[in-house]
Design an enzyme around this catalytic site. Structure first.
Site, short mmCIF file in Angstrom:
data_model
loop_
_atom_site.label_atom_id
_atom_site.label_comp_id
_atom_site.label_asym_id
_atom_site.label_seq_id
_atom_site.Cartn_x
_atom_site.Cartn_y
_atom_site.Cartn_z
N ASN A 110 0.84 -1.20 0.00
CA ASN A 110 0.00 0.00 0.00
C ASN A 110 0.87 1.25 0.00
O ASN A 110 1.91 1.28 0.67
CB ASN A 110 -0.87 0.01 1.27
CG ASN A 110 -1.89 1.13 1.27
OD1 ASN A 110 -2.34 1.59 0.23
ND2 ASN A 110 -2.25 1.58 2.46
N HIS B 146 0.92 5.31 0.99
CA HIS B 146 0.17 6.16 1.93
C HIS B 146 0.79 7.55 1.97
O HIS B 146 2.02 7.68 2.06
CB HIS B 146 0.19 5.52 3.33
CG HIS B 146 -0.66 6.27 4.30
ND1 HIS B 146 -2.04 6.19 4.30
CD2 HIS B 146 -0.33 7.14 5.28
CE1 HIS B 146 -2.52 6.97 5.24
NE2 HIS B 146 -1.51 7.57 5.86
N GLY C 183 -4.46 -4.20 10.45
CA GLY C 183 -4.85 -2.90 11.02
C GLY C 183 -4.90 -1.81 9.96
O GLY C 183 -4.79 -2.06 8.77
N ASP D 233 -3.15 0.92 8.17
CA ASP D 233 -1.85 1.49 7.79
C ASP D 233 -0.75 1.19 8.80
O ASP D 233 0.09 2.05 9.09
CB ASP D 233 -1.98 3.01 7.58
CG ASP D 233 -2.95 3.34 6.45
OD1 ASP D 233 -2.96 2.61 5.45
OD2 ASP D 233 -3.70 4.32 6.58
C1 GAR Z 1 -2.45 8.49 -2.95
O1 GAR Z 1 -1.85 9.59 -2.30
C2 GAR Z 1 -2.46 7.28 -2.04
O2 GAR Z 1 -1.33 7.17 -1.25
C3 GAR Z 1 -3.66 7.58 -1.19
O3 GAR Z 1 -4.62 8.00 -2.12
C4 GAR Z 1 -3.96 8.73 -3.16
C5 GAR Z 1 -4.43 8.19 -4.49
O4 GAR Z 1 -4.21 9.12 -5.49
N1 GAR Z 1 -4.05 6.44 -0.43
C6 GAR Z 1 -4.52 6.53 0.82
O5 GAR Z 1 -4.70 7.59 1.39
C7 GAR Z 1 -4.84 5.20 1.47
N2 GAR Z 1 -4.94 5.35 2.88
P1 GAR Z 1 -4.51 8.81 -7.02
O6 GAR Z 1 -5.93 8.25 -7.10
O7 GAR Z 1 -4.39 10.13 -7.70
O8 GAR Z 1 -3.48 7.81 -7.46
#
Ligand code: GAR
Length: 202
Positions: free
Chosen positions: A120, A122, A156, A158
């Site tokens: 993942n 983050h 959990g 993250d």
């Molecule tokens: C990214 O910053 C990713 O890390 C985050 O969503 C965004 C997706 O951007 N993920 C989370 O926050 C998961 N907890 P995108 O759709 O433009 O690739």
């Protein structure tokens, strides 16, 4: 796969990825573009799925990569959604499942199906600011730096093992969008590095 560079032959192990998204998929697009440019020899994205009608699926479909949608709202429980998601994932064989902006916790049966094989990204320096609003939370906390992380997914929120992370300064002028934009640039680079490391270990 063998590439010849500087007169030397380099072998790259084939590595297949499935990717799950929820939104615009700009990080997915960056990954696919890096593969298109030959920056990840041997790496192939074999399927891209989403938990809703995500705009980002088009980055895969225009490249003829199979896509699927398993809408979370179409199921009566997380468990039922998980069963359907797992069935969709099982249509493809892959080495790693990449959560690239999937804004849902994966149900247990999906975690159990791919032990140590779910990665993942983050938008914070984990364990700081876990959860769905990491960039907003960092701004609200008034920190002077936040970051980007790539982790192995655990049950959990993250809190799995950290594979890569990097600090990013918060500017006084930052909006959530501006800060998130700078974080994503780092996330994309960290993900490529982690994928190369994982490929080496296959
Ligand atoms: C990214 O910053 C990713 O890390 C985050 O969503 C965004 C997706 O951007 N993920 C989370 O926050 C998961 N907890 P995108 O759709 O433009 O690739």
């Amino acid at each position: 796969m063998t590439l010849v560079a500087d007169g030397e032959a380099h072998s790259f192990k084939p590595m297949k990825l499935a990717v799950l998204i929820s939104g615009t998929g700009s990080n997915l697009e960056a990954l696919l573009s890096a593969i298109d440019r030959g920056e990840l020899p041997g790496v192939e994205v074999v399927a891209v799925g989403a938990d809703r009608e995500a705009e980002g699926l088009q980055h895969a479909s225009i490249r003829d990569i199979p896509t699927f949608t398993v809408p979370f709202r179409g199921y009566s429980s997380r468990t039922h959604w998980g069963e359907a998601l797992l069935e969709a994932l099982r249509a493809s064989e892959f080495d790693y499942l990449i959560l690239s902006g999937l804004m849902r916790l994966l149900p247990k049966q999906v975690l159990d199906a791919y032990p140590n094989r779910i990665i993942n990204t983050h938008p914070a320096y984990l364990p700081e600011f876990p959860g769905a609003h990491a960039v907003r939370d960092a701004l609200a906390a008034g920190v002077t730096e936040t970051g980007a992380s790539v982790i192995e997914v655990a049950p959990g929120v993250d809190d799995g093992p950290i594979l890569a992370r990097e600090r990013i300064p918060v500017l006084a002028s930052d909006t959530e969008e501006a800060l998130h934009g700078r974080i994503k640039i780092v996330e994309r680079r960290l993900l490529l590095q982690v994928l190369k490391d994982l490929q080496e270990k296959l």
